[in-house]
Design a protein around this motif. Structure first.
Motif, PDB file in Angstrom:
ATOM      1  N   ALA A 137     102.811  57.712 201.387  1.00  0.00           N
ATOM      2  CA  ALA A 137     102.244  57.251 202.661  1.00  0.00           C
ATOM      3  C   ALA A 137     102.674  55.818 202.951  1.00  0.00           C
ATOM      4  O   ALA A 137     102.980  55.472 204.095  1.00  0.00           O
ATOM      5  CB  ALA A 137     100.724  57.358 202.619  1.00  0.00           C
ATOM      6  N   ASP A 138     102.685  54.978 201.919  1.00  0.00           N
ATOM      7  CA  ASP A 138     103.145  53.592 202.095  1.00  0.00           C
ATOM      8  C   ASP A 138     104.615  53.561 202.498  1.00  0.00           C
ATOM      9  O   ASP A 138     105.030  52.761 203.348  1.00  0.00           O
ATOM     10  CB  ASP A 138     102.946  52.805 200.798  1.00  0.00           C
ATOM     11  N   ALA A 142     102.562  54.085 206.761  1.00  0.00           N
ATOM     12  CA  ALA A 142     101.209  54.394 207.228  1.00  0.00           C
ATOM     13  C   ALA A 142     100.341  53.140 207.200  1.00  0.00           C
ATOM     14  O   ALA A 142     100.405  52.342 206.260  1.00  0.00           O
ATOM     15  CB  ALA A 142     100.594  55.476 206.362  1.00  0.00           C
ATOM     16  N   SER A 143      99.526  52.972 208.237  1.00  0.00           N
ATOM     17  CA  SER A 143      98.587  51.850 208.282  1.00  0.00           C
ATOM     18  C   SER A 143      97.434  52.110 207.321  1.00  0.00           C
ATOM     19  O   SER A 143      97.232  53.253 206.894  1.00  0.00           O
ATOM     20  CB  SER A 143      98.053  51.679 209.705  1.00  0.00           C
ATOM     21  N   GLU A 146      95.302  54.883 208.687  1.00  0.00           N
ATOM     22  CA  GLU A 146      95.951  56.195 208.568  1.00  0.00           C
ATOM     23  C   GLU A 146      95.949  56.676 207.127  1.00  0.00           C
ATOM     24  O   GLU A 146      95.727  57.862 206.846  1.00  0.00           O
ATOM     25  CB  GLU A 146      97.379  56.122 209.097  1.00  0.00           C
ATOM     26  N   LYS A 147      96.179  55.763 206.192  1.00  0.00           N
ATOM     27  CA  LYS A 147      96.196  56.136 204.780  1.00  0.00           C
ATOM     28  C   LYS A 147      94.806  56.566 204.321  1.00  0.00           C
ATOM     29  O   LYS A 147      94.671  57.504 203.524  1.00  0.00           O
ATOM     30  CB  LYS A 147      96.692  54.963 203.928  1.00  0.00           C
ATOM     31  N   LYS A 150      94.092  60.109 206.667  1.00  0.00           N
ATOM     32  CA  LYS A 150      95.017  61.228 206.490  1.00  0.00           C
ATOM     33  C   LYS A 150      95.371  61.518 205.035  1.00  0.00           C
ATOM     34  O   LYS A 150      95.824  62.621 204.729  1.00  0.00           O
ATOM     35  CB  LYS A 150      96.298  60.966 207.286  1.00  0.00           C
ATOM     36  N   VAL A 151      95.191  60.521 204.164  1.00  0.00           N
ATOM     37  CA  VAL A 151      95.563  60.733 202.765  1.00  0.00           C
ATOM     38  C   VAL A 151      94.328  60.730 201.863  1.00  0.00           C
ATOM     39  O   VAL A 151      93.988  61.753 201.258  1.00  0.00           O
ATOM     40  CB  VAL A 151      96.572  59.664 202.286  1.00  0.00           C
TER      41      VAL A 151
END
Length: 231
Positions: A137-138, A142-143, A146-147, A150-151
C-alpha cells in the motif's frame, strides 16, 4: 423423597411468581443498555486501539513515551473490576446522565470499562495484518486514511468482528452486575424479585434469557466472522 422433589420444583419452577410484563421490560432494558454501550465502545475503542497501534510503531522518544502513557492508562481501567469501577464513577455518572438509578445510569460506566478492553483487541487485530500488504500500500502511494480503511480495516475485519462479539458477551454480563445496584434490566429484576423476595424462579428465568442473549450474540458474531474471513 417426594416432598423433597416437590419442594425443589416449587422453589425453582413456580412460574406463577413471574410477572411476564416486567420480565419483557427488563429484557428490553438489557438489550437497550447493551446496544447503546456497545455503539460507543466500538467507535471509541477502535479509535483508541488505532492510536495504540500507531504509537506502538513510533520510534521517536516522544512516541514511545506517549505509547507508554496511553498503554498504562488503558491497562489500569481494563484491570479494575466492573463493580468497583461502577462505584468509583458515581460522580462522573451523575454529571453525565444526572442519575444513578435506571438503565441510563450504568451506560457511562459500561462504556468506560469496555473501551480499554476492546481497544486492546483492536490493537492486536491490527498488529496481525500482514506487513507485506502494508508495504504494498505504501509503494502504491496510499494515504494514511486510505491505508487505514482499505488495508488495515479490511484485512483485520474478521478479528475486529470477533473482538466485538467477545466484548458484547462481556457487556451483557456487566449489565447484570449493574442491575444489582439499581441499573435496571434483567440483573435488577433477578436481584430484587429473585433474591430479595425469594422468588428464585424469577432469577432462573432471567438467567436463562441472559444466556439466550449471549448465545444469539455469539451465533451472529461467528456467522459475520466467517463471512468476513477471506481465507
Amino acid at each position: 423423597m417426594g416432598s423433597g422433589s416437590k419442594s425443589f420444583i416449587e422453589t425453582y419452577f413456580d412460574f406463577s411468581q413471574i410477572d411476564w410484563n416486567l420480565m419483557g421490560q427488563a429484557t428490553i432494558e438489557t438489550v437497550y443498555i447493551t446496544f447503546i454501550s456497545m455503539f460507543f465502545t466500538i467507535v471509541l475503542g477502535f479509535l483508541l486501539g488505532l492510536l495504540l497501534y500507531s504509537l506502538g510503531k513510533k520510534h521517536s522518544p516522544f512516541g514511545k513515551i506517549l505509547f507508554f502513557v496511553v498503554s498504562i492508562a488503558s491497562n489500569i481501567f481494563r484491570s479494575i473490576p466492573y463493580i468497583v469501577l461502577l462505584v468509583l464513577l458515581i460522580p462522573f455518572t451523575k454529571f453525565m446522565v444526572g442519575t444513578m438509578i435506571g438503565p441510563v445510569s450504568v451506560i457511562p460506566s459500561l462504556i468506560v470499562s469496555a473501551i480499554p478492553f476492546y481497544a486492546r483487541l483492536v490493537e492486536v487485530a491490527l498488529r496481525e495484518v500482514n506487513s507485506g500488504v502494508l508495504e504494498a500500500a505504501d509503494a502504491m502511494g496510499a494515504s494514511p486514511f486510505e491505508k487505514t480503511v482499505k488495508v488495515l480495516l479490511s484485512e483485520s475485519l474478521p478479528a475486529l468482528l470477533s473482538g466485538i462479539t467477545i466484548t458484547t458477551v462481556s457487556m451483557i454480563g456487566y449489565t447484570a452486575m449493574g442491575g444489582v445496584v439499581g441499573g435496571g434490566g434483567l440483573g435488577q429484576l433477578a436481584y430484587q424479585q429473585g433474591f430479595t423476595l425469594g422468588k428464585l424462579t424469577v432469577t432462573l428465568v432471567a438467567t436463562a434469557i441472559l444466556l439466550l442473549l449471549v448465545f444469539a450474540v455469539q451465533f451472529i458474531g461467528d456467522m459475520l466472522v466467517k463471512r468476513a474471513d477471506k481465507r
